[in-house]
Design a protein around this motif. Structure first.
Motif, PDB file in Angstrom:
ATOM      1  N   VAL A  55       0.833  -1.208   0.000  1.00 25.58           N
ATOM      2  CA  VAL A  55       0.000   0.000   0.000  1.00 25.58           C
ATOM      3  C   VAL A  55       0.863   1.252   0.000  1.00 25.58           C
ATOM      4  N   SER A  56       1.971   1.202   0.717  1.00 21.24           N
ATOM      5  CA  SER A  56       2.889   2.347   0.738  1.00 21.24           C
ATOM      6  C   SER A  56       3.409   2.654  -0.665  1.00 21.24           C
ATOM      7  N   GLU A  57       3.763   1.598  -1.392  1.00 15.59           N
ATOM      8  CA  GLU A  57       4.238   1.786  -2.762  1.00 15.59           C
ATOM      9  C   GLU A  57       3.101   2.274  -3.665  1.00 15.59           C
ATOM     10  N   MET A  58       1.910   1.690  -3.480  1.00  8.36           N
ATOM     11  CA  MET A  58       0.764   2.114  -4.287  1.00  8.36           C
ATOM     12  C   MET A  58       0.452   3.588  -4.083  1.00  8.36           C
ATOM     13  N   TYR A 109       2.245   6.064  -6.425  1.00 10.46           N
ATOM     14  CA  TYR A 109       1.734   6.152  -7.797  1.00 10.46           C
ATOM     15  C   TYR A 109       0.310   6.696  -7.829  1.00 10.46           C
ATOM     16  N   ALA A 110      -0.496   6.299  -6.843  1.00 11.93           N
ATOM     17  CA  ALA A 110      -1.877   6.792  -6.801  1.00 11.93           C
ATOM     18  C   ALA A 110      -1.902   8.302  -6.601  1.00 11.93           C
ATOM     19  N   TYR A 111      -1.098   8.794  -5.668  1.00 11.54           N
ATOM     20  CA  TYR A 111      -1.082  10.223  -5.360  1.00 11.54           C
ATOM     21  C   TYR A 111      -0.622  11.038  -6.573  1.00 11.54           C
ATOM     22  N   ASP A 112       0.396  10.528  -7.261  1.00 12.74           N
ATOM     23  CA  ASP A 112       0.887  11.228  -8.454  1.00 12.74           C
ATOM     24  C   ASP A 112      -0.171  11.284  -9.550  1.00 12.74           C
ATOM     25  N   SER A 113      -1.123  10.341  -9.504  1.00 10.73           N
ATOM     26  CA  SER A 113      -2.195  10.307 -10.502  1.00 10.73           C
ATOM     27  C   SER A 113      -3.458  11.006 -10.014  1.00 10.73           C
ATOM     28  N   GLY A 114      -3.395  11.618  -8.813  1.00  6.77           N
ATOM     29  CA  GLY A 114      -4.531  12.371  -8.303  1.00  6.77           C
ATOM     30  C   GLY A 114      -5.480  11.578  -7.426  1.00  6.77           C
ATOM     31  N   TYR A 115      -5.030  10.403  -6.946  1.00  5.00           N
ATOM     32  CA  TYR A 115      -5.890   9.567  -6.110  1.00  5.00           C
ATOM     33  C   TYR A 115      -5.314   9.389  -4.711  1.00  5.00           C
ATOM     34  N   LEU A 116      -6.198   9.181  -3.741  1.00  6.36           N
ATOM     35  CA  LEU A 116      -5.801   8.775  -2.402  1.00  6.36           C
ATOM     36  C   LEU A 116      -6.204   7.319  -2.228  1.00  6.36           C
ATOM     37  N   ILE A 117      -5.358   6.547  -1.543  1.00 11.85           N
ATOM     38  CA  ILE A 117      -5.628   5.122  -1.374  1.00 11.85           C
ATOM     39  C   ILE A 117      -5.819   4.790   0.096  1.00 11.85           C
ATOM     40  N   LYS A 121       2.833  -0.419  -8.828  1.00 12.44           N
ATOM     41  CA  LYS A 121       2.673   0.443 -10.008  1.00 12.44           C
ATOM     42  C   LYS A 121       1.715  -0.189 -11.011  1.00 12.44           C
ATOM     43  N   ALA A 122       1.865  -1.499 -11.225  1.00 11.50           N
ATOM     44  CA  ALA A 122       0.995  -2.186 -12.181  1.00 11.50           C
ATOM     45  C   ALA A 122      -0.459  -2.139 -11.730  1.00 11.50           C
ATOM     46  N   ALA A 123      -0.711  -2.351 -10.436  1.00 13.25           N
ATOM     47  CA  ALA A 123      -2.085  -2.344  -9.929  1.00 13.25           C
ATOM     48  C   ALA A 123      -2.751  -0.990 -10.150  1.00 13.25           C
ATOM     49  N   ILE A 124      -2.019   0.101  -9.860  1.00  8.79           N
ATOM     50  CA  ILE A 124      -2.578   1.447 -10.049  1.00  8.79           C
ATOM     51  C   ILE A 124      -2.777   1.740 -11.527  1.00  8.79           C
ATOM     52  N   ASP A 125      -1.813   1.336 -12.370  1.00 11.46           N
ATOM     53  CA  ASP A 125      -1.947   1.552 -13.808  1.00 11.46           C
ATOM     54  C   ASP A 125      -3.162   0.812 -14.370  1.00 11.46           C
ATOM     55  N   MET A 126      -3.380  -0.429 -13.882  1.00 10.03           N
ATOM     56  CA  MET A 126      -4.526  -1.208 -14.350  1.00 10.03           C
ATOM     57  C   MET A 126      -5.841  -0.518 -13.969  1.00 10.03           C
ATOM     58  N   LEU A 127      -5.896  -0.020 -12.733  1.00  8.85           N
ATOM     59  CA  LEU A 127      -7.110   0.681 -12.298  1.00  8.85           C
ATOM     60  C   LEU A 127      -7.337   1.949 -13.109  1.00  8.85           C
TER      61      LEU A 127
END
Length: 338
Positions: free
Chosen positions: A84-87, A90-98, A306-312
């Motif tokens: 989750v820390s790694e996600m 990438y999520a934050y850089d894409s405008g999302y909070l996880i 990174k792959a999980a966030i990219d897929m979403l």
């Protein structure tokens, strides 16, 4: 030509369920107590009418929530927190909070999640029912599923990510065999209810398949499972080390399990790695700080995240991504050297 249908309303649900629209609202939003019998009628009506309040609300708002939910079995596990820390990067850089949430496996939990209008959900849970994933998808929420079972049912419109659990387990056993181990046992998870990993579980099936591929028989004495606490696990490992054929290799389902097994081995007078070699899984911090340092299986956590966030992101954008599979690496430390 697409079928022309009127939008199902909350009043339609109330009429079918034989309750007021207020009761329907309470059930949908899960913000008031509703008697179980009424709740069940409303939930059945929602399903029968394919009522999708969240999709409608999003269309009216014309915007996303910019929230992603990660559902896991054990959120205190270092593996999940590091993923989750790694996600989050990438999520934050894409405008999302996880957010990280423990799996509860109830219809109420699913209702709560859907009502919060997440833009996407990531599920990493061997016990999470397939029907709940289907409900997320029916509610219009993109879902990425981390594969935990060998023959996991593939749900249309869900995306699947393999983190390398099966091949990693086989690599762990192969490493012990290369080190000369001939009597290897598998130490399973701790479960407060005494549950054991099913035959289809990737780590367990990887152990079985690699043992059998090298000509070793796997039976009840080849595993320690069904333990409800760390203390019970330690005592069961000690019992196994004292009885039956001499164990010379141990594969722990994760690093914590492997370290408990290491402690048990020392308590019965066995040297590690002189008498018994031990390997874990996940490359968590405990593997580097226990004594002797623990050999383990490392996952590509940053790449997986990174792959999980990219897929979403692709799914949120309206496209279906390709499923992804990763491989692991054997990290040899003192517990298997020599």
């Amino acid at each position: 030509m697409a079928e022309n249908r009127e939008r199902v309303t909350r009043a339609d649900v109330a009429r079918m369920a034989g309750v007021s629209e207020t009761i329907v609202s309470y059930v949908i939003n899960n913000n008031r107590y509703v008697a179980m019998e009424k709740r069940k009628r409303v939930e059945e009506a929602v399903k029968a009418l394919n009522y999708r309040p969240n999709n409608i609300a999003r269309a009216l708002k014309g915007k996303q929530s910019n929230q992603i939910l990660f559902i896991a079995d054990h959120i205190t596990n270092e593996y999940f927190s590091s993923i989750v820390s790694e996600m989050d990067k990438y999520a934050y850089d894409s405008g999302y909070l996880i957010s990280l949430c423990a799996n509860r496996n109830t219809a109420e939990f699913i209702s709560q999640v859907i009502s919060r209008q997440y833009d996407g959900i990531i599920v990493s849970s061997a016990s999470f029912p397939q029907e709940y994933v289907e409900q997320f998808i029916q509610a219009g929420i993109p879902v990425v599923v981390f594969r935990r079972l060998r023959h996991q049912k593939v749900i249309e419109k869900a995306a699947y990510l393999g983190t390398g659990l099966y091949t990693g387990a086989r690599s762990a056993v192969s490493h012990l065999i290369r080190k000369g181990c001939k009597n290897i046992i598998y130490v399973d998870r701790i479960s407060a209810r005494g549950h054991v990993s099913p035959p289809d579980d990737m780590r367990f099936s990887g152990f079985v398949d690699e043992m059998e591929a090298n000509g070793f028989l796997v039976g009840p004495e080849s595993m320690v499972c069904g333990c409800r606490s760390e203390e019970e696990l330690e005592e069961e490992v000690k019992r196994r080390l004292r009885t039956g054929s001499q164990v010379d290799g141990i594969f722990g389902r994760n690093d914590m399990i492997a370290c408990i097994a290491m402690t048990a081995a020392k308590q019965v007078g066995l040297g590690v790695p002189e008498d018994v070699r031990i390997i874990g899984f996940d490359d968590s911090s405990i593997s580097r700080f226990c004594s002797p340092k623990l050999s383990t299986i490392g996952l590509k956590k940053e790449e997986i995240a990174k792959a999980a966030i990219d897929m979403l992101r692709q799914m949120i954008g309206g496209s279906q991504p390709e499923n992804v599979d990763f491989f692991t690496t054997v990290i040899e430390r003192d517990s298997t050297r020599g």
